[in-house]
Design a protein around this motif. Structure first.
Motif, PDB file in Angstrom:
ATOM      1  N   GLN A  86       0.603  -1.144  -0.185  1.00 51.61           N
ATOM      2  CA  GLN A  86      -0.033  -0.482  -0.209  1.00 51.61           C
ATOM      3  C   GLN A  86       0.917   1.801   0.469  1.00 51.61           C
ATOM      4  OE1 GLN A  86      -3.600   0.407  -0.582  1.00 51.61           O
ATOM      5  NE2 GLN A  86      -3.317   2.407  -0.844  1.00 51.61           N
ATOM      6  N   HIS A  87       2.131   1.108   0.038  1.00 47.19           N
ATOM      7  CA  HIS A  87       3.229   2.654  -0.357  1.00 47.19           C
ATOM      8  C   HIS A  87       4.362   1.899  -0.424  1.00 47.19           C
ATOM      9  CE1 HIS A  87       4.107   6.769   0.243  1.00 47.19           C
ATOM     10  NE2 HIS A  87       4.790   6.386   1.465  1.00 47.19           N
ATOM     11  N   THR A  88       4.821   2.307  -1.647  1.00 51.11           N
ATOM     12  CA  THR A  88       6.151   2.659  -2.646  1.00 51.11           C
ATOM     13  C   THR A  88       6.587   3.339  -2.806  1.00 51.11           C
ATOM     14  OG1 THR A  88       7.834   0.341  -2.504  1.00 51.11           O
ATOM     15  CG2 THR A  88       6.114   1.648  -4.413  1.00 51.11           C
ATOM     16  N   LEU A  92      -1.420   9.729  -2.136  1.00 51.85           N
ATOM     17  CA  LEU A  92      -0.044  11.296  -2.083  1.00 51.85           C
ATOM     18  C   LEU A  92       0.162  11.397  -0.241  1.00 51.85           C
ATOM     19  CD1 LEU A  92      -1.797  13.531  -4.174  1.00 51.85           C
ATOM     20  CD2 LEU A  92       0.398  13.018  -4.400  1.00 51.85           C
ATOM     21  N   GLU A  93       1.020  11.824  -0.249  1.00 51.72           N
ATOM     22  CA  GLU A  93       1.225  12.426   1.382  1.00 51.72           C
ATOM     23  C   GLU A  93       1.824  14.086   1.335  1.00 51.72           C
ATOM     24  OE1 GLU A  93       4.016   9.297   3.327  1.00 51.72           O
ATOM     25  OE2 GLU A  93       5.333  10.088   2.173  1.00 51.72           O
ATOM     26  N   ASP A  94       0.506  14.766   2.063  1.00 49.25           N
ATOM     27  CA  ASP A  94      -0.006  15.634   2.378  1.00 49.25           C
ATOM     28  C   ASP A  94      -0.613  16.295   1.808  1.00 49.25           C
ATOM     29  OD1 ASP A  94       1.613  17.620   4.400  1.00 49.25           O
ATOM     30  OD2 ASP A  94       0.833  19.132   3.109  1.00 49.25           O
ATOM     31  N   THR A 151      -1.942  15.274   5.934  1.00 51.67           N
ATOM     32  CA  THR A 151      -0.801  15.779   6.512  1.00 51.67           C
ATOM     33  C   THR A 151       0.503  15.400   6.938  1.00 51.67           C
ATOM     34  OG1 THR A 151      -1.839  15.625   8.997  1.00 51.67           O
ATOM     35  CG2 THR A 151      -2.204  17.574   8.550  1.00 51.67           C
ATOM     36  N   TYR A 152       1.591  15.221   6.456  1.00 47.59           N
ATOM     37  CA  TYR A 152       3.050  15.160   6.070  1.00 47.59           C
ATOM     38  C   TYR A 152       3.900  15.024   7.998  1.00 47.59           C
ATOM     39  CZ  TYR A 152       6.802  12.542   4.794  1.00 47.59           C
ATOM     40  OH  TYR A 152       8.112  11.674   4.636  1.00 47.59           O
ATOM     41  N   ASN A 153       3.480  14.333   8.329  1.00 45.51           N
ATOM     42  CA  ASN A 153       5.049  14.847  10.170  1.00 45.51           C
ATOM     43  C   ASN A 153       3.955  16.166  10.894  1.00 45.51           C
ATOM     44  OD1 ASN A 153       5.602  12.587   9.746  1.00 45.51           O
ATOM     45  ND2 ASN A 153       7.292  13.335   8.982  1.00 45.51           N
ATOM     46  N   SER A 172      -1.352   7.948   7.833  1.00 53.19           N
ATOM     47  CA  SER A 172      -0.716   7.871   8.415  1.00 53.19           C
ATOM     48  C   SER A 172       0.356   9.050   8.070  1.00 53.19           C
ATOM     49  CB  SER A 172       0.152   6.966   7.459  1.00 53.19           C
ATOM     50  OG  SER A 172       0.045   4.950   7.600  1.00 53.19           O
ATOM     51  N   HIS A 173       1.196   9.581   9.139  1.00 53.84           N
ATOM     52  CA  HIS A 173       2.167  10.340   9.280  1.00 53.84           C
ATOM     53  C   HIS A 173       1.254  11.842   9.550  1.00 53.84           C
ATOM     54  CE1 HIS A 173       5.745   9.978   6.641  1.00 53.84           C
ATOM     55  NE2 HIS A 173       5.310   9.569   6.458  1.00 53.84           N
ATOM     56  N   CYS A 174       0.205  11.196  10.214  1.00 53.64           N
ATOM     57  CA  CYS A 174      -1.149  12.132  10.824  1.00 53.64           C
ATOM     58  C   CYS A 174      -0.686  12.361  12.347  1.00 53.64           C
ATOM     59  CB  CYS A 174      -2.539  12.501  10.926  1.00 53.64           C
ATOM     60  SG  CYS A 174      -2.565  12.422   8.065  1.00 53.64           S
ATOM     61  N   SER A 212      -1.515   3.812   6.017  1.00 53.92           N
ATOM     62  CA  SER A 212      -1.328   2.841   4.204  1.00 53.92           C
ATOM     63  C   SER A 212       0.779   2.479   4.572  1.00 53.92           C
ATOM     64  CB  SER A 212      -0.999   3.896   3.334  1.00 53.92           C
ATOM     65  OG  SER A 212       0.050   4.936   3.633  1.00 53.92           O
ATOM     66  N   HIS A 213       1.207   3.365   5.728  1.00 50.76           N
ATOM     67  CA  HIS A 213       1.708   3.082   6.900  1.00 50.76           C
ATOM     68  C   HIS A 213       2.739   3.322   7.549  1.00 50.76           C
ATOM     69  CE1 HIS A 213       2.505   6.744   4.573  1.00 50.76           C
ATOM     70  NE2 HIS A 213       4.161   7.251   4.616  1.00 50.76           N
ATOM     71  N   SER A 214       1.724   2.324   9.000  1.00 51.10           N
ATOM     72  CA  SER A 214       1.933   2.964  10.262  1.00 51.10           C
ATOM     73  C   SER A 214       2.625   0.937  10.823  1.00 51.10           C
ATOM     74  CB  SER A 214       0.759   3.320  10.431  1.00 51.10           C
ATOM     75  OG  SER A 214       1.258   4.644   9.833  1.00 51.10           O
ATOM     76  N   PRO A 273       6.859   8.084  17.071  1.00 47.99           N
ATOM     77  CA  PRO A 273       5.451   8.744  17.275  1.00 47.99           C
ATOM     78  C   PRO A 273       4.994   8.836  15.716  1.00 47.99           C
ATOM     79  CG  PRO A 273       7.699  10.226  17.114  1.00 47.99           C
ATOM     80  CD  PRO A 273       8.219   8.731  17.498  1.00 47.99           C
ATOM     81  N   ARG A 274       6.081   8.259  14.749  1.00 47.48           N
ATOM     82  CA  ARG A 274       5.335   7.360  13.449  1.00 47.48           C
ATOM     83  C   ARG A 274       3.918   6.742  13.468  1.00 47.48           C
ATOM     84  NH1 ARG A 274       3.802   7.037  10.324  1.00 47.48           N
ATOM     85  NH2 ARG A 274       4.758   6.631   8.250  1.00 47.48           N
ATOM     86  N   ASN A 275       4.536   5.988  15.007  1.00 47.43           N
ATOM     87  CA  ASN A 275       3.858   4.473  14.194  1.00 47.43           C
ATOM     88  C   ASN A 275       1.785   5.091  14.889  1.00 47.43           C
ATOM     89  OD1 ASN A 275       4.837   2.938  13.678  1.00 47.43           O
ATOM     90  ND2 ASN A 275       6.360   2.133  15.765  1.00 47.43           N
ATOM     91  N   THR A 318       5.434  -1.352   2.062  1.00 47.44           N
ATOM     92  CA  THR A 318       6.925  -2.011   2.498  1.00 47.44           C
ATOM     93  C   THR A 318       6.914  -0.182   2.541  1.00 47.44           C
ATOM     94  OG1 THR A 318       7.456  -1.173   0.419  1.00 47.44           O
ATOM     95  CG2 THR A 318       7.729  -3.501   1.355  1.00 47.44           C
ATOM     96  N   ASP A 319       6.682   0.731   2.012  1.00 46.17           N
ATOM     97  CA  ASP A 319       7.344   1.884   2.327  1.00 46.17           C
ATOM     98  C   ASP A 319       8.846   2.560   1.976  1.00 46.17           C
ATOM     99  OD1 ASP A 319       7.683   4.769   2.785  1.00 46.17           O
ATOM    100  OD2 ASP A 319       7.212   4.323   5.416  1.00 46.17           O
ATOM    101  N   PHE A 320       9.407   1.271   1.376  1.00 47.08           N
ATOM    102  CA  PHE A 320      10.222   1.501   0.572  1.00 47.08           C
ATOM    103  C   PHE A 320      11.166   2.365  -0.409  1.00 47.08           C
ATOM    104  CE2 PHE A 320      13.663  -0.406  -2.201  1.00 47.08           C
ATOM    105  CZ  PHE A 320      14.824  -1.030  -1.124  1.00 47.08           C
TER     106      PHE A 320
HETATM  107 ZN   LIG Z   1       5.527   8.538   4.360  1.00 44.27          ZN
END
Ligand SMILES: [Zn+2]
Length: 319
Positions: free
Chosen positions: A8-10, A89-91, A116-118, A156-158, A177-179, A188-190, A245-247
């Motif tokens: 769901q996110h690479t 998209l992120e953000d 929101t991204y971080n 994720s990232h919110c 998607s990636h948490s 904090p990202r978890n 993966t967020d690879f």
């Molecule tokens: Zn990310």
């Protein structure tokens, strides 16, 4: 193992000359769906549109990759052992503040967006902010419009409250998607147990992800991923957990992003040294790994791809 696998996110290099053939590393019997990131906080509508045009053209020209134009396409592509490519998209920055651009992105194959991204923006608070104001009024409108156009809201990232507010507002499934799970590894990202429960209550899916610093002390292993998966399944049930993966295919590119945008990150990203990711070759072994752990086939099927497929069935809109 011929079950569908769904990442769901690479992350390909965010450049209009990025080599799309890197995605061939996902090739496997049973097929794969990959959601490729196409822009984040520093990007405008123009940047993201140009990136999507490049990715789409390159996918269309590649024999192993295809852009699905329907869910039936997803089935056909993956059953043939090929790779179905969608985008995320992120953000909300790539929207340039205009919710009408959501529909434009849906036409270009974007299926999920995290507001929101971080750090805080005009949609809401991010996971690295000192204070957590949740979603703004505009952020609520954003989630509603995503529901309308068939894009899946992603937490994720919110911040914690932004994620919970998204689940309140959304009329369809919300995903992470990636948490990974904060109760297993405090980062904090978890996400918290409450966030995972609220996500599940929308019919959504928590995508446990292969980033070393989110899984544990920079340990991107199948064992660490399985620890988070089993905790999440115990908490919210087998129907609400998936994987990603967020690879980062180009570590140098990610490190350049980090150097170029230090305000978007903090010590939680840098204190373990260079971030370690789970490469596709390891990720492709997840099904075998879970089988050796004694997981039932139906459970492996749900987590590898069945659950994210269900969200797509519910929410995606092809225009
Ligand atoms: Zn990310």
């Amino acid at each position: 193992m011929t079950l569908l696998l769904w990442d769901q996110h690479t992350c390909l290099p965010l450049q209009t000359d990025a080599d799309i053939d890197l995605l061939s590393r996902y090739r496997r019997t049973g097929g794969v769906v990959v959601s490729v990131n196409a822009g984040y906080a520093p990007h405008s509508l123009d940047d993201t549109t140009r990136l999507l045009r490049h990715y789409r053209g390159a996918v269309n020209a590649h024999p192993d990759l295809e852009l699905p134009r329907s869910l039936e396409d997803v089935e056909t592509i993956t059953r043939a052992g090929r790779i179905a490519v969608v985008f995320d998209l992120e953000d909300c920055a790539p929207l340039d503040g205009d919710l009408d651009n959501l529909a434009t992105f849906v036409r270009l194959g974007v299926r999920t967006l995290l507001p929101t991204y971080n750090h805080a923006n005009h949609a809401g608070s991010g996971c690295l902010d000192a204070t957590d104001g949740g979603l703004t009024a505009w952020g609520r409108s954003l989630v509603s419009e995503m529901n309308n156009v068939g894009m899946v809201p992603d937490g994720s990232h919110c911040s914690t409250r932004t994620g919970l507010d998204m689940c309140d507002v959304s009329t369809g499934p919300v995903v992470y998607s990636h948490s990974c799970m904060r109760a297993v590894w405090d980062h904090p990202r978890n996400i918290t147990d409450d966030q995972a429960r609220a996500c599940a209550a929308t019919g959504g899916v928590v995508g446990i992800t292969g980033v070393g610093i989110f899984l544990g002390p920079n340990t991107p292993t199948l064992e660490a991923m399985t620890g988070h998966l089993e905790y999440a399944i115990e908490l919210v049930g087998i129907d609400h957990v998936g994987v990603s993966t967020d690879f980062s295919f180009d570590f140098a590119d990610f490190n350049e992003e980090l150097a170029r945008n230090p305000h978007l990150f903090d010590d939680s990203y840098t204190s373990w040294g260079p971030i370690q990711w789970m490469p596709p070759e390891t990720f492709l072994g997840l099904g075998q790994h879970l089988r050796r752990r004694g997981w039932k086939t139906a459970d492996i099927k749900a987590v590898l791809g069945g659950n994210f497929y269900r969200v797509a069935q519910h929410s995606w809109c092809f225009r």
